[in-house]
Design a protein around this motif. Structure first.
Motif, short mmCIF file in Angstrom:
data_model
loop_
_atom_site.label_atom_id
_atom_site.label_comp_id
_atom_site.label_asym_id
_atom_site.label_seq_id
_atom_site.Cartn_x
_atom_site.Cartn_y
_atom_site.Cartn_z
N THR A 1 12.63 -0.26 1.21
CA THR A 1 11.86 -0.50 -0.15
C THR A 1 11.25 -2.00 -0.35
N LEU A 2 12.04 -2.96 0.38
CA LEU A 2 11.34 -4.46 -0.11
C LEU A 2 10.01 -4.24 1.11
N ALA A 3 10.42 -3.87 2.25
CA ALA A 3 9.03 -3.70 3.17
C ALA A 3 8.02 -2.97 2.44
N PHE A 4 7.96 -1.85 1.87
CA PHE A 4 7.07 -0.99 1.33
C PHE A 4 6.51 -1.88 -0.12
N ALA A 5 7.32 -2.54 -0.99
CA ALA A 5 6.75 -3.32 -1.62
C ALA A 5 5.83 -4.31 -1.31
N SER A 6 6.28 -5.27 -0.15
CA SER A 6 5.65 -6.21 0.30
C SER A 6 4.14 -5.56 1.09
N LEU A 7 4.37 -4.40 1.59
CA LEU A 7 3.13 -3.75 2.10
C LEU A 7 2.06 -3.67 1.09
N ASP A 8 2.52 -3.14 -0.24
CA ASP A 8 1.49 -2.83 -1.40
C ASP A 8 0.81 -4.12 -1.94
N SER A 9 1.87 -5.09 -1.85
CA SER A 9 1.41 -6.36 -2.45
C SER A 9 0.41 -7.07 -1.35
N ALA A 10 0.55 -6.89 -0.26
CA ALA A 10 -0.20 -7.22 0.89
C ALA A 10 -1.45 -6.79 0.89
N THR A 11 -1.29 -5.64 0.74
CA THR A 11 -2.56 -4.64 0.62
C THR A 11 -3.43 -4.91 -0.50
N LYS A 12 -2.90 -5.30 -1.65
CA LYS A 12 -3.71 -5.48 -2.79
C LYS A 12 -4.24 -7.01 -2.49
N TYR A 13 -3.73 -7.92 -1.96
CA TYR A 13 -4.65 -9.26 -1.72
C TYR A 13 -5.25 -9.25 -0.40
N ALA A 14 -5.22 -8.57 0.61
CA ALA A 14 -5.79 -8.51 1.80
C ALA A 14 -7.34 -7.53 1.47
N GLY A 15 -7.03 -6.65 0.55
CA GLY A 15 -8.20 -6.03 0.33
C GLY A 15 -9.42 -6.87 -0.20
N LYS A 16 -9.21 -8.05 -0.75
CA LYS A 16 -10.13 -8.93 -0.98
C LYS A 16 -10.76 -9.83 0.11
N LEU A 17 -10.07 -9.74 1.15
CA LEU A 17 -10.46 -10.60 2.43
C LEU A 17 -10.98 -9.67 3.43
N ALA A 18 -11.12 -8.34 3.34
CA ALA A 18 -11.72 -7.61 4.50
C ALA A 18 -11.66 -6.05 4.15
N PRO A 19 -12.45 -5.57 4.70
CA PRO A 19 -12.98 -3.99 4.11
C PRO A 19 -11.40 -3.12 4.38
N VAL A 20 -11.22 -2.54 3.08
CA VAL A 20 -10.08 -1.65 3.06
C VAL A 20 -9.96 -0.45 4.27
N LEU A 21 -11.05 -0.15 4.48
CA LEU A 21 -10.95 0.96 5.56
C LEU A 21 -10.45 0.34 7.05
N MET A 22 -10.91 -0.95 7.30
CA MET A 22 -10.54 -1.71 8.45
C MET A 22 -8.86 -1.75 8.33
N LEU A 23 -8.38 -2.24 7.23
CA LEU A 23 -7.07 -2.48 6.97
C LEU A 23 -6.18 -1.29 7.38
N LEU A 24 -6.82 -0.05 6.67
CA LEU A 24 -6.07 1.17 6.83
C LEU A 24 -6.07 1.61 8.17
N TRP A 25 -7.00 1.50 8.96
CA TRP A 25 -7.15 1.82 10.39
C TRP A 25 -6.31 0.81 11.23
N PHE A 26 -6.15 -0.44 11.04
CA PHE A 26 -5.16 -1.10 11.95
C PHE A 26 -3.67 -0.85 11.29
N ARG A 27 -3.51 -0.57 10.11
CA ARG A 27 -1.98 -0.13 9.75
C ARG A 27 -1.62 0.94 10.83
N TYR A 28 -2.44 2.01 10.90
CA TYR A 28 -1.95 3.02 11.71
C TYR A 28 -1.89 2.80 13.01
N LEU A 29 -3.03 1.99 13.56
CA LEU A 29 -2.91 1.69 14.97
C LEU A 29 -1.88 0.83 15.37
#
Length: 385
Positions: free
Chosen positions: A19-47
């Protein structure tokens, strides 16, 4: 301390790490979405998930890692989780982490309703009441005029629906597939679907400048799901499920630390109601399992009794009442105290309910080594929620 060295104790520690990792993932996603395209982030998460799972498990399992009896179901499951992740990645760009997580935590209750409709599972009146209570909690969080009322609420609504379907399908596959195989194909499916999409939005400059954030998202997602797999290999779902709601506390805390957002009073009340209904659903599962095994609680039928029940009820509702009283009378300025109350409610009561001298909440389980490899005692796949 001996309890925390047991299989159940280790399972609880692992589920809290998840649960700590998933909360960290959500927080990091919210921040990183301002730095790079969200779809690129989503692709790399699954890769990252597909590659990491293959590297870690292929030397152990060999070709059996790639063997699946249900390729179509594996693909459908991967697509459902991909849609879930996409709703999460985009929804977090518009909604606070804490409130978003609380709404998503309605998914297990939605899965129960979906199973009753599609699989004709019998659902008790008490469980329907818990689902209704959880829905009322969501309405408190998303009420008109509140902090999160906007069109972006469509993201968590779709997410809850797809994740409920994902959980039902996971239950369908639980007796037939190795969890690591399913984990690998989930990552592979997401990668294959997202590769052509990510190519359309590719930004080499953003990737080279912010690659550590890409790695962090992949790590948090993969690590969290691996912790779930290992947790469910050591303890049953009825023991671990209440601890999943600690993710709300972690997410709310991170929302304050990194984004300076604190839910308003009614949102806090809604979050508490959602967590209460979810934990209550897990406790009801324990009660029903004991009853189905022909070993009702001491003192005959009826409502649960004993120290475990009062330990759960006392700690849980005391924590909730203190948080509600503080938010309605003179709103807490100390987020740490309010978060502590959430932890007491979602986690502390469960610890009290599992004390060795309380037989009601102690579900007999075979030792982990005697279970078929890769299957969790709840009858569903470990990992991925």
């Amino acid at each position: 301390m001996a309890y925390w060295r047991s299989q159940q104790g280790r399972g609880i520690v692992l589920i809290l790490l998840a649960t700590l990792a998933f909360a960290s993932l959500d927080s990091a996603t919210k921040y990183a979405g301002k730095l790079a395209p969200v779809l690129m982030l989503l692709w790399f998460r699954y890769l990252f998930q597909a590659v990491a799972t293959f590297v870690l498990r292929f030397p152990v399992q060999g070709r059996t890692l790639l063997q699946t009896a249900n390729p179509r179901f594996q693909a459908l499951r991967g697509v459902l989780l991909l849609i879930t992740s996409a709703c999460s990645f985009f929804g977090l760009q518009y909604l606070p982490v804490g409130e978003f997580t609380a709404i998503v935590m309605l998914s297990p209750l939605a899965a129960t309703a979906l199973a009753a409709w599609t699989l004709k599972d019998q659902v008790s009146v008490r469980r329907w009441l818990l689902m209704t209570t959880g829905l009322l909690g969501v309405l408190l969080v998303v009420r008109p005029g509140g902090q999160v009322f906007s069109w972006a609420l469509l993201f968590p609504v779709v997410l809850v629906s797809t994740y409920a379907a994902f959980q039902v399908l996971t239950s369908r596959l639980s007796g037939e597939e190795n969890p690591y195989t399913t984990h690998f194909y989930t990552g592979l499916t997401g990668t294959l679907f997202m590769t052509p999409v990510a190519a359309l939005y590719w930004d080499t400059t953003a990737f080279l400048a912010h690659w550590p954030w890409f790695m962090l998202l992949g790590f948090f997602g993969t690590f969290g799901h691996l912790m779930l797999i290992w947790a469910f290999m050591r303890a049953s779902a009825v023991v671990l499920t209440p601890y999943l709601y600690s993710q709300i506390a972690f997410a709310t805390l991170f929302g304050w630390l990194f984004f300076q957002h604190v839910p308003d009073g009614w949102a806090w009340l809604g979050i508490a109601v959602i967590a209460a209904s979810g934990v209550g659903n897990a406790v009801l599962s324990v009660y029903e399992l004991r009853k189905a095994r022909g070993r009702p609680p001491a003192g005959g039928g009826g409502a649960p009794r004993g120290g475990g029940f009062w330990g759960f009820g006392g700690v849980f509702f005391w924590g909730r009442w203190q948080a509600v009283r503080g938010m309605l009378a003179a709103p807490f300025k100390n987020l740490g105290a309010r978060t502590a109350y959430l932890v007491f409610g979602a986690v502390g009561g469960s610890v009290g309910a599992q004390l060795p001298d309380v037989q009601l909440w102690r579900v007999s389980m075979r030792p982990a080594r005697s279970r078929p490899p890769g299957k969790c005692p709840s009858g569903r796949l470990a990992g991925d929620g």
